[in-house]
Scaffold this motif. Structure first.
Motif, mmCIF file in Angstrom:
data_model
loop_
_atom_site.group_PDB
_atom_site.id
_atom_site.type_symbol
_atom_site.label_atom_id
_atom_site.label_comp_id
_atom_site.label_asym_id
_atom_site.label_seq_id
_atom_site.Cartn_x
_atom_site.Cartn_y
_atom_site.Cartn_z
ATOM 1 N N SER A 33 -5.396 5.861 -4.985
ATOM 2 C CA SER A 33 -6.669 5.635 -5.648
ATOM 3 C C SER A 33 -7.433 4.572 -4.876
ATOM 4 C CB SER A 33 -6.416 5.172 -7.085
ATOM 5 O OG SER A 33 -7.629 4.862 -7.711
ATOM 6 N N GLY A 34 -8.594 4.922 -4.357
ATOM 7 C CA GLY A 34 -9.403 3.969 -3.602
ATOM 8 C C GLY A 34 -9.199 4.095 -2.101
ATOM 9 N N ASP A 35 -9.955 3.289 -1.361
ATOM 10 C CA ASP A 35 -9.960 3.393 0.095
ATOM 11 C C ASP A 35 -9.312 2.213 0.801
ATOM 12 O OD1 ASP A 35 -11.343 5.851 0.130
ATOM 13 O OD2 ASP A 35 -13.237 4.807 -0.247
ATOM 14 N N SER A 36 -8.601 1.350 0.084
ATOM 15 C CA SER A 36 -8.049 0.151 0.712
ATOM 16 C C SER A 36 -6.945 0.450 1.716
ATOM 17 C CB SER A 36 -7.533 -0.824 -0.345
ATOM 18 O OG SER A 36 -6.360 -0.340 -0.948
ATOM 19 N N ARG A 69 2.703 -3.500 -9.408
ATOM 20 C CA ARG A 69 1.809 -3.801 -10.532
ATOM 21 C C ARG A 69 1.283 -5.216 -10.367
ATOM 22 N NH1 ARG A 69 -0.163 -0.263 -13.927
ATOM 23 N NH2 ARG A 69 -0.042 -1.630 -15.702
ATOM 24 N N HIS A 70 -0.038 -5.353 -10.546
ATOM 25 C CA HIS A 70 -0.657 -6.676 -10.488
ATOM 26 C C HIS A 70 -1.744 -6.737 -11.554
ATOM 27 C CE1 HIS A 70 -2.040 -10.434 -8.821
ATOM 28 N NE2 HIS A 70 -3.273 -9.967 -8.831
ATOM 29 N N HIS A 71 -1.566 -7.603 -12.523
ATOM 30 C CA HIS A 71 -2.519 -7.773 -13.635
ATOM 31 C C HIS A 71 -2.889 -6.435 -14.270
ATOM 32 C CE1 HIS A 71 -2.945 -12.036 -13.045
ATOM 33 N NE2 HIS A 71 -3.233 -11.855 -11.762
ATOM 34 N N GLY A 72 -1.879 -5.615 -14.560
ATOM 35 C CA GLY A 72 -2.096 -4.347 -15.238
ATOM 36 C C GLY A 72 -2.554 -3.202 -14.345
ATOM 37 N N GLU A 73 -2.804 -3.468 -13.091
ATOM 38 C CA GLU A 73 -3.244 -2.435 -12.143
ATOM 39 C C GLU A 73 -2.060 -2.011 -11.274
ATOM 40 O OE1 GLU A 73 -6.534 -1.266 -11.456
ATOM 41 O OE2 GLU A 73 -7.202 -2.311 -13.254
ATOM 42 N N THR A 74 -2.007 -0.735 -10.937
ATOM 43 C CA THR A 74 -1.011 -0.239 -9.991
ATOM 44 C C THR A 74 -1.683 -0.157 -8.627
ATOM 45 O OG1 THR A 74 0.038 1.048 -11.750
ATOM 46 C CG2 THR A 74 0.598 1.638 -9.492
ATOM 47 N N LEU A 141 -8.739 -5.421 -1.788
ATOM 48 C CA LEU A 141 -8.466 -6.588 -2.614
ATOM 49 C C LEU A 141 -6.946 -6.750 -2.546
ATOM 50 C CD1 LEU A 141 -9.625 -8.669 -4.631
ATOM 51 C CD2 LEU A 141 -9.096 -7.024 -6.428
ATOM 52 N N ASP A 142 -6.464 -7.834 -1.958
ATOM 53 C CA ASP A 142 -5.035 -7.956 -1.681
ATOM 54 C C ASP A 142 -4.589 -9.414 -1.733
ATOM 55 O OD1 ASP A 142 -5.968 -8.935 0.823
ATOM 56 O OD2 ASP A 142 -5.948 -6.906 1.651
ATOM 57 N N SER A 143 -3.474 -9.735 -1.109
ATOM 58 C CA SER A 143 -2.913 -11.086 -1.179
ATOM 59 C C SER A 143 -3.838 -12.157 -0.608
ATOM 60 C CB SER A 143 -1.555 -11.145 -0.475
ATOM 61 O OG SER A 143 -0.572 -10.486 -1.237
ATOM 62 N N ARG A 144 -4.807 -11.783 0.201
ATOM 63 C CA ARG A 144 -5.793 -12.765 0.658
ATOM 64 C C ARG A 144 -6.605 -13.276 -0.521
ATOM 65 N NH1 ARG A 144 -9.027 -9.210 4.590
ATOM 66 N NH2 ARG A 144 -8.536 -7.841 2.853
ATOM 67 N N GLN A 151 8.423 -9.947 -5.768
ATOM 68 C CA GLN A 151 9.150 -8.726 -5.408
ATOM 69 C C GLN A 151 9.493 -7.915 -6.652
ATOM 70 O OE1 GLN A 151 12.499 -10.037 -3.070
ATOM 71 N NE2 GLN A 151 11.221 -10.542 -1.310
ATOM 72 N N SER A 152 9.642 -8.575 -7.783
ATOM 73 C CA SER A 152 9.965 -7.886 -9.033
ATOM 74 C C SER A 152 8.823 -6.994 -9.516
ATOM 75 C CB SER A 152 10.329 -8.901 -10.121
ATOM 76 O OG SER A 152 9.230 -9.772 -10.363
ATOM 77 N N ALA A 153 7.608 -7.170 -8.971
ATOM 78 C CA ALA A 153 6.462 -6.345 -9.356
ATOM 79 C C ALA A 153 6.427 -5.013 -8.598
ATOM 80 C CB ALA A 153 5.158 -7.095 -9.112
ATOM 81 N N VAL A 154 7.293 -4.858 -7.595
ATOM 82 C CA VAL A 154 7.318 -3.623 -6.800
ATOM 83 C C VAL A 154 7.946 -2.506 -7.624
ATOM 84 C CG1 VAL A 154 8.239 -2.513 -4.727
ATOM 85 C CG2 VAL A 154 7.356 -4.850 -4.598
ATOM 86 N N LEU A 155 7.228 -1.386 -7.722
ATOM 87 C CA LEU A 155 7.689 -0.215 -8.472
ATOM 88 C C LEU A 155 8.356 0.815 -7.575
ATOM 89 C CD1 LEU A 155 4.468 0.300 -10.621
ATOM 90 C CD2 LEU A 155 6.572 -0.870 -11.300
ATOM 91 N N ALA A 156 7.804 0.980 -6.358
ATOM 92 C CA ALA A 156 8.314 2.008 -5.450
ATOM 93 C C ALA A 156 7.990 1.622 -4.010
ATOM 94 C CB ALA A 156 7.702 3.375 -5.781
#
Length: 163
Positions: A33-36, A69-74, A141-144, A151-156
């Motif tokens: 989803s999106g162009d990032s 997952r970050h703040h409810g977003e995948t 929109l990323d870690s910058r 690491q616990s937020a990683v789903l796949a």
């Protein structure tokens, strides 16, 4: 037992079987989803990621693409830095950000001095966290922006996605 009731029990058993199979399947269907992540992945593209629960003993690798997952977003991003790595971000006046590994810092510092003024942020990626970037930095929109991700937020993880 009536035919209607028997059919309902068969459908319920089949439904439970399908739900159980999906839960035990080591892969997860991912829809970009999106162009990032362009040009590597495009919005609407279907991917298969290996669920983190099935590869938690495998170490994360720089360049690997992960779903988290970050703040409810995948989100789908690439691992740029691992725990203990030092990241240097040059934030130029024009809104352009340049990231470099710590060993390349001085070479890029001279380049940035020639371009103009820049704010320089240096930090270490904490244990248990990852610094994640999109492949299209001008769109991502990323870690910058939000910092390292646990690491616990990683789903796949996308097998074979390393650069």
């Amino acid at each position: 037992m009536s035919k209607k009731r028997k059919r309902l029990l068969i459908l319920a058993a089949l439904g439970l079987f399908l739900i159980g199979s999906a839960a035990l399947c080591p892969y997860r269907l991912i829809i970009v989803s999106g162009d990032s992540m362009t040009p590597t992945y495009h919005s609407g593209q279907l991917l298969f990621g290996k669920k983190q629960i099935f590869c938690r003993d495998e170490p994360f690798r720089r360049g690997e693409v992960v779903l988290f997952r970050h703040h409810g977003e995948t989100c789908l991003k690439r691992i740029y830095a691992l725990p203990g790595d030092e990241v240097v971000i040059f934030r130029l006046d024009e809104g352009f950000n340049l990231l470099v590994q710590a060993g390349e810092y001085m070479r890029y510092y001279r380049l940035v001095e020639e371009i103009g003024s820049a704010r320089i942020d240096r930090f270490d990626v904490p244990e248990g966290e990852l610094f994640l970037l999109g492949d299209a930095p001008q769109l991502s929109l990323d870690s910058r922006d939000f910092g390292p991700v646990p690491q616990s937020a990683v789903l796949a993880r996308l097998p074979g996605s390393e650069r």
